[in-house]
Design a protein around this motif. Structure first.
Motif, PDB file in Angstrom:
ATOM      1  N   LEU A 202      69.093  -2.792 -26.608  1.00  0.00           N
ATOM      2  CA  LEU A 202      67.942  -3.043 -25.691  1.00  0.00           C
ATOM      3  C   LEU A 202      66.719  -2.301 -26.303  1.00  0.00           C
ATOM      4  O   LEU A 202      66.439  -1.034 -25.659  1.00  0.00           O
ATOM      5  CB  LEU A 202      68.344  -2.713 -24.508  1.00  0.00           C
ATOM      6  N   PRO A 203      65.951  -2.824 -26.929  1.00  0.00           N
ATOM      7  CA  PRO A 203      64.749  -2.074 -27.549  1.00  0.00           C
ATOM      8  C   PRO A 203      63.608  -1.959 -26.613  1.00  0.00           C
ATOM      9  O   PRO A 203      63.621  -2.719 -25.618  1.00  0.00           O
ATOM     10  CB  PRO A 203      64.280  -2.754 -29.074  1.00  0.00           C
TER      11      PRO A 203
ATOM     12  N   TYR B 296      69.492  19.389 -40.727  1.00  0.00           N
ATOM     13  CA  TYR B 296      68.923  17.970 -40.501  1.00  0.00           C
ATOM     14  C   TYR B 296      68.401  17.930 -39.038  1.00  0.00           C
ATOM     15  O   TYR B 296      67.308  17.486 -38.576  1.00  0.00           O
ATOM     16  CB  TYR B 296      69.566  16.920 -40.957  1.00  0.00           C
ATOM     17  N   TRP B 297      69.432  18.226 -37.991  1.00  0.00           N
ATOM     18  CA  TRP B 297      69.402  17.942 -36.749  1.00  0.00           C
ATOM     19  C   TRP B 297      68.585  18.899 -35.827  1.00  0.00           C
ATOM     20  O   TRP B 297      67.942  18.717 -34.799  1.00  0.00           O
ATOM     21  CB  TRP B 297      70.573  17.742 -35.979  1.00  0.00           C
ATOM     22  N   GLN B 298      68.144  20.074 -36.599  1.00  0.00           N
ATOM     23  CA  GLN B 298      67.296  20.957 -36.280  1.00  0.00           C
ATOM     24  C   GLN B 298      65.743  20.736 -36.659  1.00  0.00           C
ATOM     25  O   GLN B 298      64.812  21.257 -36.053  1.00  0.00           O
ATOM     26  CB  GLN B 298      67.733  22.378 -36.720  1.00  0.00           C
ATOM     27  N   SER B 299      65.701  19.881 -37.485  1.00  0.00           N
ATOM     28  CA  SER B 299      64.264  19.484 -38.163  1.00  0.00           C
ATOM     29  C   SER B 299      63.448  18.465 -37.420  1.00  0.00           C
ATOM     30  O   SER B 299      63.903  17.949 -36.326  1.00  0.00           O
ATOM     31  CB  SER B 299      64.564  19.074 -39.653  1.00  0.00           C
ATOM     32  N   ARG B 300      62.496  18.071 -38.022  1.00  0.00           N
ATOM     33  CA  ARG B 300      61.627  17.004 -37.322  1.00  0.00           C
ATOM     34  C   ARG B 300      62.279  15.870 -37.137  1.00  0.00           C
ATOM     35  O   ARG B 300      62.299  15.031 -35.999  1.00  0.00           O
ATOM     36  CB  ARG B 300      60.458  16.758 -37.981  1.00  0.00           C
ATOM     37  N   ALA B 301      63.340  15.627 -37.881  1.00  0.00           N
ATOM     38  CA  ALA B 301      64.017  14.248 -37.691  1.00  0.00           C
ATOM     39  C   ALA B 301      64.889  14.294 -36.426  1.00  0.00           C
ATOM     40  O   ALA B 301      65.065  13.362 -35.614  1.00  0.00           O
ATOM     41  CB  ALA B 301      65.006  14.033 -38.815  1.00  0.00           C
ATOM     42  N   GLY B 302      65.434  15.384 -36.130  1.00  0.00           N
ATOM     43  CA  GLY B 302      66.375  15.660 -35.025  1.00  0.00           C
ATOM     44  C   GLY B 302      65.457  15.530 -33.749  1.00  0.00           C
ATOM     45  O   GLY B 302      65.938  15.153 -32.839  1.00  0.00           O
ATOM     46  N   GLN B 303      64.271  16.126 -34.082  1.00  0.00           N
ATOM     47  CA  GLN B 303      63.391  16.440 -32.992  1.00  0.00           C
ATOM     48  C   GLN B 303      62.933  14.871 -32.280  1.00  0.00           C
ATOM     49  O   GLN B 303      62.610  14.819 -31.019  1.00  0.00           O
ATOM     50  CB  GLN B 303      62.318  17.094 -33.136  1.00  0.00           C
ATOM     51  N   LYS B 304      62.932  14.039 -33.066  1.00  0.00           N
ATOM     52  CA  LYS B 304      62.532  12.730 -32.748  1.00  0.00           C
ATOM     53  C   LYS B 304      63.404  12.198 -31.566  1.00  0.00           C
ATOM     54  O   LYS B 304      63.192  11.346 -30.660  1.00  0.00           O
ATOM     55  CB  LYS B 304      62.703  11.511 -33.736  1.00  0.00           C
ATOM     56  N   TRP B 305      64.812  12.675 -31.485  1.00  0.00           N
ATOM     57  CA  TRP B 305      65.757  12.170 -30.581  1.00  0.00           C
ATOM     58  C   TRP B 305      65.400  13.014 -29.311  1.00  0.00           C
ATOM     59  O   TRP B 305      65.868  12.152 -28.213  1.00  0.00           O
ATOM     60  CB  TRP B 305      67.107  12.443 -31.298  1.00  0.00           C
ATOM     61  N   VAL B 306      65.056  14.186 -29.257  1.00  0.00           N
ATOM     62  CA  VAL B 306      64.689  14.451 -28.114  1.00  0.00           C
ATOM     63  C   VAL B 306      63.327  13.954 -27.476  1.00  0.00           C
ATOM     64  O   VAL B 306      63.358  13.618 -26.498  1.00  0.00           O
ATOM     65  CB  VAL B 306      64.239  16.102 -28.186  1.00  0.00           C
ATOM     66  N   THR B 307      62.321  13.851 -28.326  1.00  0.00           N
ATOM     67  CA  THR B 307      60.959  13.175 -27.728  1.00  0.00           C
ATOM     68  C   THR B 307      61.051  11.814 -27.322  1.00  0.00           C
ATOM     69  O   THR B 307      60.563  11.551 -26.370  1.00  0.00           O
ATOM     70  CB  THR B 307      60.152  13.194 -29.127  1.00  0.00           C
ATOM     71  N   HIS B 308      61.995  11.072 -27.963  1.00  0.00           N
ATOM     72  CA  HIS B 308      62.377   9.646 -27.508  1.00  0.00           C
ATOM     73  C   HIS B 308      63.837   9.515 -26.808  1.00  0.00           C
ATOM     74  O   HIS B 308      64.264   8.420 -26.923  1.00  0.00           O
ATOM     75  CB  HIS B 308      62.332   8.682 -28.817  1.00  0.00           C
ATOM     76  N   GLN B 309      64.156  10.363 -26.143  1.00  0.00           N
ATOM     77  CA  GLN B 309      65.467  10.385 -25.223  1.00  0.00           C
ATOM     78  C   GLN B 309      65.587   9.091 -24.718  1.00  0.00           C
ATOM     79  O   GLN B 309      66.651   8.526 -24.640  1.00  0.00           O
ATOM     80  CB  GLN B 309      65.687  11.552 -24.690  1.00  0.00           C
ATOM     81  N   ALA B 310      64.392   8.891 -23.669  1.00  0.00           N
ATOM     82  CA  ALA B 310      64.660   7.788 -22.868  1.00  0.00           C
ATOM     83  C   ALA B 310      64.813   6.346 -23.600  1.00  0.00           C
ATOM     84  O   ALA B 310      65.600   5.359 -23.112  1.00  0.00           O
ATOM     85  CB  ALA B 310      63.613   7.814 -21.793  1.00  0.00           C
ATOM     86  N   THR B 311      64.063   6.330 -24.634  1.00  0.00           N
ATOM     87  CA  THR B 311      64.066   4.840 -25.305  1.00  0.00           C
ATOM     88  C   THR B 311      65.261   4.804 -25.846  1.00  0.00           C
ATOM     89  O   THR B 311      65.955   3.642 -25.973  1.00  0.00           O
ATOM     90  CB  THR B 311      62.974   5.014 -26.123  1.00  0.00           C
ATOM     91  N   LEU B 312      65.969   5.918 -26.467  1.00  0.00           N
ATOM     92  CA  LEU B 312      67.245   5.755 -27.081  1.00  0.00           C
ATOM     93  C   LEU B 312      68.320   5.287 -26.284  1.00  0.00           C
ATOM     94  O   LEU B 312      69.475   4.800 -26.444  1.00  0.00           O
ATOM     95  CB  LEU B 312      67.607   7.269 -27.864  1.00  0.00           C
ATOM     96  N   ASP B 313      68.222   6.334 -24.971  1.00  0.00           N
ATOM     97  CA  ASP B 313      69.178   5.655 -23.988  1.00  0.00           C
ATOM     98  C   ASP B 313      69.224   4.292 -23.541  1.00  0.00           C
ATOM     99  O   ASP B 313      70.282   3.785 -23.387  1.00  0.00           O
ATOM    100  CB  ASP B 313      69.032   6.749 -22.664  1.00  0.00           C
ATOM    101  N   ARG B 314      68.268   3.761 -23.641  1.00  0.00           N
ATOM    102  CA  ARG B 314      67.970   2.494 -23.167  1.00  0.00           C
ATOM    103  C   ARG B 314      68.427   1.703 -24.452  1.00  0.00           C
ATOM    104  O   ARG B 314      69.278   0.501 -24.136  1.00  0.00           O
ATOM    105  CB  ARG B 314      66.519   2.151 -22.612  1.00  0.00           C
ATOM    106  N   LEU B 315      68.181   1.922 -25.465  1.00  0.00           N
ATOM    107  CA  LEU B 315      68.522   1.117 -26.783  1.00  0.00           C
ATOM    108  C   LEU B 315      69.925   1.021 -26.864  1.00  0.00           C
ATOM    109  O   LEU B 315      70.579   0.048 -27.025  1.00  0.00           O
ATOM    110  CB  LEU B 315      68.000   1.833 -27.794  1.00  0.00           C
ATOM    111  N   PHE B 316      70.788   2.124 -26.243  1.00  0.00           N
ATOM    112  CA  PHE B 316      72.359   2.042 -26.597  1.00  0.00           C
ATOM    113  C   PHE B 316      73.053   1.960 -25.066  1.00  0.00           C
ATOM    114  O   PHE B 316      74.131   2.329 -25.130  1.00  0.00           O
ATOM    115  CB  PHE B 316      72.532   3.273 -27.367  1.00  0.00           C
ATOM    116  N   GLU B 317      72.592   1.435 -24.334  1.00  0.00           N
ATOM    117  CA  GLU B 317      72.890   1.487 -22.962  1.00  0.00           C
ATOM    118  C   GLU B 317      74.196   0.536 -23.015  1.00  0.00           C
ATOM    119  O   GLU B 317      75.112   1.032 -22.484  1.00  0.00           O
ATOM    120  CB  GLU B 317      71.796   0.850 -22.129  1.00  0.00           C
TER     121      GLU B 317
END
Length: 292
Positions: free
Chosen positions: A227-228, A25-46
């Motif tokens: 923080l979305p 799962y985490w190698q798939s497109r679903a996991g790749q979303k976390w790479v693509t949107h790393q900055a947004t996720l970091d801010r969301l969970f700051e």
């Protein structure tokens, strides 16, 4: 960066172990979303990371294991806290996430290992075992935490934060509501299947920790604002990208029209959380702690 310590060896091949489905799962497109949107996720969970660090209280010179480190935001924060005399190893089952973490976090006090924390062999050398949303995906959580217990020095601390129930978390609940109203309910999952809310029950999780050999296991519900993206439509679009709304869209073969309608409905639902120029989403989370 230069890897040091236990993370300098070859990857441990988690793709065929007990959590092979999660590895895929985490190698798939679903996991790749976390790479693509790393900055947004970091801010969301700051704020989430800050609260977990406050509970964990990493100290200069400590050796830390960062479980499910993802793209490295928590590993970097831990490395800053423990300073040049300490060391933090980030471990994650996902190759894309670990690759980005290695690129983002430099310095000799941090290293990374792609492996399954449930089965990886650890030396009993860590003062602190830490996780921000990284421990809810084990096939056998008792076995996993027993294995992690073997990574701990006597008296070492475990500090981790996990999601509470979905009904208490509008970041999950509202996009899912919009998706169900548009497409119908997806097939049900087992209540405690590996996934974001698998550790929502404090009694169950503290029992898992005790069965795995940890002592003084405790869980505390906390409310922490997420923080979305601050543009409402962008926040709604992001909320529908990762989580139960995305699963519903995929399972129901949703069209682009369906996706657009779900995003619009989610934006309307999230608008209740705008205050003046700020948009924050309340999250009901659980801080767990234990001792080796």
């Amino acid at each position: 960066m230069t890897d040091t310590g236990p993370a300098s060896g070859p990857d441990s091949g988690p793709d065929t172990g007990p959590n092979a489905d999660q590895a895929a799962y985490w190698q798939s497109r679903a996991g790749q979303k976390w790479v693509t949107h790393q900055a947004t996720l970091d801010r969301l969970f700051e704020n989430v990371l800050a609260a977990t660090l406050a509970r964990a209280a990493p100290q200069p010179g400590e050796k830390v294991l960062d479980i499910g480190c993802g793209t490295g935001a928590s590993t970097r924060a831990l490395a800053e806290a423990i300073g040049p005399e300490g060391h933090v190893t980030g471990i994650d089952i996902s190759a894309p996430l670990i690759d980005l973490a290695r690129a983002r976090v430099t310095g000799p006090q941090a290293s990374f290992l792609r492996a399954d924390a449930q089965t990886q062999s650890f030396a009993p050398e860590h003062d602190l075992l830490f996780s921000r949303f990284g421990v809810m995906f084990f096939d056998d959580p008792v076995a996993a935490f027993a294995n992690l217990r073997r990574a701990a020095k006597p008296g070492a601390r475990l500090a981790m934060i996990c999601w509470g129930p979905m009904p208490d978390n509008p970041w999950f609940r509202l996009p899912f509501k919009a998706a169900v109203e548009r497409l119908g309910r997806p097939s049900p999952l087992p209540e405690f299947a590996p996934g974001p809310t698998a550790f929502k029950d404090i009694d169950r999780v503290t029992g898992i920790l005790r069965d795995a050999g940890w002592s003084a296991a405790e869980g505390e519900e906390v409310e922490i604002p997420l923080l979305p993206p601050q543009v409402l439509h962008e926040a709604a679009e992001f909320a529908c990208l990762i989580g139960p709304a995305a699963r519903t869209l995929q399972e129901k073969d949703g069209t682009e029209d369906d996706r657009s309608a779900i995003i619009e409905a989610t934006a309307a639902l999230l608008s209740q959380y705008r205050r003046d120029t700020d948009l924050t989403i309340p999250a009901r989370l659980i801080l767990y702690s234990a001792r080796a």
